[in-house]
Design a protein around this motif. Structure first.
Motif, PDB file in Angstrom:
ATOM      1  N   ALA A  24      13.671 -72.249 -12.824  1.00 18.64           N
ATOM      2  CA  ALA A  24      13.435 -70.866 -12.350  1.00 18.64           C
ATOM      3  C   ALA A  24      12.414 -70.190 -13.157  1.00 18.64           C
ATOM      4  CB  ALA A  24      15.075 -70.669 -13.464  1.00 18.64           C
ATOM      5  N   ALA A  25      11.954 -68.938 -12.462  1.00 12.90           N
ATOM      6  CA  ALA A  25      11.058 -68.119 -13.567  1.00 12.90           C
ATOM      7  C   ALA A  25      11.025 -66.508 -13.654  1.00 12.90           C
ATOM      8  CB  ALA A  25      10.323 -68.376 -11.843  1.00 12.90           C
ATOM      9  N   SER A  26      11.243 -66.225 -14.614  1.00 15.58           N
ATOM     10  CA  SER A  26      11.214 -64.559 -14.660  1.00 15.58           C
ATOM     11  C   SER A  26      10.095 -64.222 -15.001  1.00 15.58           C
ATOM     12  CB  SER A  26      12.554 -64.201 -15.897  1.00 15.58           C
ATOM     13  OG  SER A  26      12.571 -62.531 -15.497  1.00 15.58           O
ATOM     14  N   CYS A  27       9.210 -63.343 -14.128  1.00 12.86           N
ATOM     15  CA  CYS A  27       8.212 -62.456 -13.827  1.00 12.86           C
ATOM     16  C   CYS A  27       7.811 -61.039 -14.374  1.00 12.86           C
ATOM     17  CB  CYS A  27       7.023 -63.727 -13.016  1.00 12.86           C
ATOM     18  SG  CYS A  27       7.315 -64.982 -12.093  1.00 12.86           S
ATOM     19  N   TYR A  28       7.178 -60.658 -15.367  1.00 15.84           N
ATOM     20  CA  TYR A  28       6.954 -59.050 -15.481  1.00 15.84           C
ATOM     21  C   TYR A  28       5.892 -58.602 -14.959  1.00 15.84           C
ATOM     22  CZ  TYR A  28      11.372 -59.829 -18.849  1.00 15.84           C
ATOM     23  OH  TYR A  28      12.460 -60.701 -19.553  1.00 15.84           O
ATOM     24  N   TYR A  29       5.909 -57.838 -14.496  1.00 17.76           N
ATOM     25  CA  TYR A  29       4.408 -56.871 -14.187  1.00 17.76           C
ATOM     26  C   TYR A  29       3.431 -57.725 -14.231  1.00 17.76           C
ATOM     27  CZ  TYR A  29       5.065 -56.380 -19.303  1.00 17.76           C
ATOM     28  OH  TYR A  29       5.726 -56.305 -20.784  1.00 17.76           O
ATOM     29  N   GLY A  30       3.729 -58.657 -13.021  1.00 19.60           N
ATOM     30  CA  GLY A  30       2.533 -59.322 -13.068  1.00 19.60           C
ATOM     31  C   GLY A  30       0.702 -59.214 -12.383  1.00 19.60           C
ATOM     32  N   GLY A  31       0.287 -58.658 -12.559  1.00 16.96           N
ATOM     33  CA  GLY A  31      -1.399 -58.608 -12.586  1.00 16.96           C
ATOM     34  C   GLY A  31      -1.398 -58.505 -11.360  1.00 16.96           C
ATOM     35  N   PRO A  32      -1.818 -59.869 -11.408  1.00 14.41           N
ATOM     36  CA  PRO A  32      -2.551 -61.019  -9.880  1.00 14.41           C
ATOM     37  C   PRO A  32      -1.098 -60.322  -8.785  1.00 14.41           C
ATOM     38  CG  PRO A  32      -2.575 -62.551 -11.339  1.00 14.41           C
ATOM     39  CD  PRO A  32      -1.427 -61.229 -12.050  1.00 14.41           C
TER      40      PRO A  32
END
Length: 226
Positions: A136-144
């Motif tokens: 599972a992944a929780s990704c915050y305001y990812g640059g790329p």
């Protein structure tokens, strides 16, 4: 839970540092925490320890070590410039090897989730598509994100966006999930970097709490062994 520095080795022989935080009892699972452009600094180490306090074996790999070791920056304009410069020199294939090594190291605790912030949000998103062993992944305001919006995640993913974010196109909140049925985007009335309480102009306690609740819900559903 207090953490400590350890050294890991990727499958290409590269040795790098990582901040490891262990839970008090039997781990519920594991979490890999990916840094912002500022390195594995006090903020990232604190987030890693917070996941350990929730019962997860947690680790923050120093993915900048392939370019420069011991990077720990603050949030002044000069730090932002330096962080961006180092980030631009990090090879994505090497970065994924480091994430894979960190994932394997904590995988002894059970299923592994990944989370990341800013640059790390993008790393976590790419890892959800390319690194085996991530559940599972929780990704915050990812640059790329824009660069990698066509990646296909192999696990459930949460994406967190801020409506006031001047760097991350809000249109991606619709575009990325459209190509990934297991991906859900959440949008908050907040700035870029809203989780970091050391960036007072950006920090938003309400958005942070809600995003955290959603992240912990995802990890509980996908990682917990109990």
């Amino acid at each position: 839970m207090a953490g400590q520095w350890i050294e890991l080795k990727a499958d290409d022989g590269h040795g790098f540092d990582a901040w490891l935080a262990e839970p008090a009892g039997t781990p519920r699972g594991a979490v890999v925490v990916i840094q912002e452009i500022f390195g594995v600094n006090h903020h990232i180490r604190g987030l890693t320890e917070a996941f350990a306090a929730e019962g997860y074996l947690s680790i923050a790999p120093a993915v900048y070590d392939r370019v420069e070791r011991k990077v720990e920056l603050g949030y002044a304009e000069a730090d932002v410039a330096r962080g961006r410069d180092i980030r631009g020199k990090v090879d994505w294939d090497g970065c994924m090897k480091d994430v894979a090594a960190a994932t394997a190291h904590v995988g002894k605790a059970g299923k592994v989730g990944i989370t990341g912030f800013c640059y790390g949000g993008g790393v976590a998103w790419v890892a959800a598509a390319r690194v085996s062993g991530i559940a599972a992944a929780s990704c915050y305001y990812g640059g790329p994100w824009n660069e990698f919006k066509d990646e296909r995640a192999h696990c459930p993913v949460l994406l967190h966006f801020g409506t006031k974010d001047q760097m991350i196109p809000l249109s991606l909140a619709e575009e990325i999930p459209a190509n990934n049925p297991g991906t859900i985007a959440h949008v908050y009335e907040a700035e870029h970097g809203f989780v970091c309480d050391q960036r007072l102009k950006n920090f938003d306690a309400t958005a942070t709490t809600l995003a955290r609740r959603r992240t912990m819900g995802l990890f509980a559903a996908c990682l917990d062994r109990f």
